[in-house]
Each structure stands twice: as structure tokens, then as C-alpha cells.
Motif scaffolding. Structure first.
Motif, PDB file in Angstrom:
ATOM      1  N   ILE A  91      -5.680   3.427  -4.999  1.00 19.61           N
ATOM      2  CA  ILE A  91      -6.096   2.325  -4.132  1.00 19.61           C
ATOM      3  C   ILE A  91      -5.450   2.453  -2.756  1.00 19.61           C
ATOM      4  O   ILE A  91      -4.239   2.658  -2.648  1.00 19.61           O
ATOM      5  N   GLU A  93      -5.178   0.096   0.621  1.00 25.30           N
ATOM      6  CA  GLU A  93      -5.343  -1.326   0.899  1.00 25.30           C
ATOM      7  C   GLU A  93      -4.871  -1.654   2.312  1.00 25.30           C
ATOM      8  O   GLU A  93      -3.833  -1.169   2.755  1.00 25.30           O
ATOM      9  N   SER A  95      -4.178  -5.191   4.439  1.00 25.99           N
ATOM     10  CA  SER A  95      -4.098  -6.662   4.393  1.00 25.99           C
ATOM     11  C   SER A  95      -3.605  -7.172   5.725  1.00 25.99           C
ATOM     12  O   SER A  95      -2.753  -6.536   6.357  1.00 25.99           O
ATOM     13  N   THR A 156      -7.814  -9.037   2.780  1.00 30.71           N
ATOM     14  CA  THR A 156      -7.366  -7.806   2.124  1.00 30.71           C
ATOM     15  C   THR A 156      -8.608  -7.004   1.776  1.00 30.71           C
ATOM     16  O   THR A 156      -9.529  -7.516   1.149  1.00 30.71           O
ATOM     17  N   ARG A 158      -9.648  -3.430  -0.107  1.00 32.53           N
ATOM     18  CA  ARG A 158      -9.175  -2.331  -0.955  1.00 32.53           C
ATOM     19  C   ARG A 158     -10.272  -1.297  -1.102  1.00 32.53           C
ATOM     20  O   ARG A 158     -11.401  -1.652  -1.442  1.00 32.53           O
TER      21      ARG A 158
END
Length: 161
Positions: A91, A93, A95, A156, A158
Motif C-alpha cells: 500500500i 498512501e 493523507s 486519505t 491509498r
């Protein structure tokens, strides 16, 4: 981004094993100055893993996500860029503590040319293509994008592989 999509259509993708940390360090180096100009804190967390990817396409995905986060985040806010493994998935990510996206807009934001805040996007040079192309880049790598957002709390995104 449009040129890279053309690469996809011409089958010129160069997949190679790449360390997540190398990719994130490179992207953070490229985005650091923009974050400093906006007085936004850009932070990175990365687990050690590698993944077969086209580094240029993955770089473009992350840069687009960070650029979007920078547009949405006011001075004093923060952006976290993370890479980790969870439940057998890799993953990436991004944010932010930005303005967030209204719930009714979430399902539309990956449509080509769609912009939540048209006046702000035009002012900052947006075209509404970034997230649509990020979805394509994720799909090319056998993954998908998941987006969570709360207004006035942040967003966020992902990329899950």
C-alpha cells in the motif's frame, strides 16, 4: 501524465523491482520545495519492501496525489506519504489535513475532467485528469485506488496492490 498514459497505450511500460523507500525518497525530494512554499509539513513513513512496477508511472501517481493534497491543505497543515504492507497487500498512501471532499462528490472524483472545487483547481492549474490517470496507473500495476475523506478533516488516498 497524458504522455505516460500514451506510453501505456503503446505498451512501453518498463516493469522492474523497485524498493518502496527509494521511490518515496525520490518523490519527497521532488515535492519538498512545494510543501515548504505553502508551509505544509511533508512527512514520510516507509516499511522496507520492493514491488515490480514502472517507477516513472508510480512516481507520477504519488506526485499527483501529493500535489492534490498540497492544493487542499492550508499553511500549517500536514501531509503524510506512507508505504507499508498489510494483509499481503502493498500500500502507498497519501493523507492530508486539508479541506476534505464532500461525501456526495467522492464517487465522481476519479472521473476524467471532474473537479470538486472548479475555481480553486483552475487557479492552481488543475485539469481534472490527475485522479483518473492515477486509477489507470494503479490498474496497470494490478491495483486500485481507495479514497476516504471527511470535510474539514482531510483526505486519505491509498493505492493498493
Amino acid at each position: 501524465m497524458l504522455q505516460m498514459l500514451g506510453l501505456y497505450q503503446n505498451h512501453a511500460i518498463q516493469m522492474e523491482m523497485t524498493m518502496a523507500g527509494d521511490l518515496l525518497n525520490h518523490v519527497i525530494d521532488m515535492e519538498k520545495e512545494q510543501a515548504e512554499k505553502k508551509a505544509v509539513h511533508l512527512k514520510m513513513e516507509c516499511e522496507a519492501f520492493s514491488m515490480k512496477m514502472d517507477p516513472a508511472l508510480m512516481e507520477s501517481l504519488l506526485i499527483n496525489l501529493i500535489d492534490n493534497a498540497l492544493k487542499a491543505t492550508d499553511a500549517g497543515g500536514s501531509i503524510w506519504v506512507k508505504a507499508y504492507e498489510k494483509a499481503g497487500k502493498k500500500i502507498f498512501e497519501v493523507s492530508d489535513t486539508g479541506m476534505g471532499i464532500p461525501e456526495e462528490e467522492l464517487r465522481k472524483i476519479t472521473d476524467a475532467f471532474y473537479m470538486v472545487d472548479k475555481s480553486r483547481s483552475r487557479k492552481e492549474g488543475g485539469s481534472g485528469l490527475g485522479l483518473a490517470l492515477c486509477v489507470k496507473v494503479a490498474e496497470i500495476h494490478g491495483g486500485c485506488l481507495k479514497i476516504e475523506s471527511r470535510q474539514r478533516k482531510g483526505t486519505t488516498v491509498r493505492a493498493i496492490f
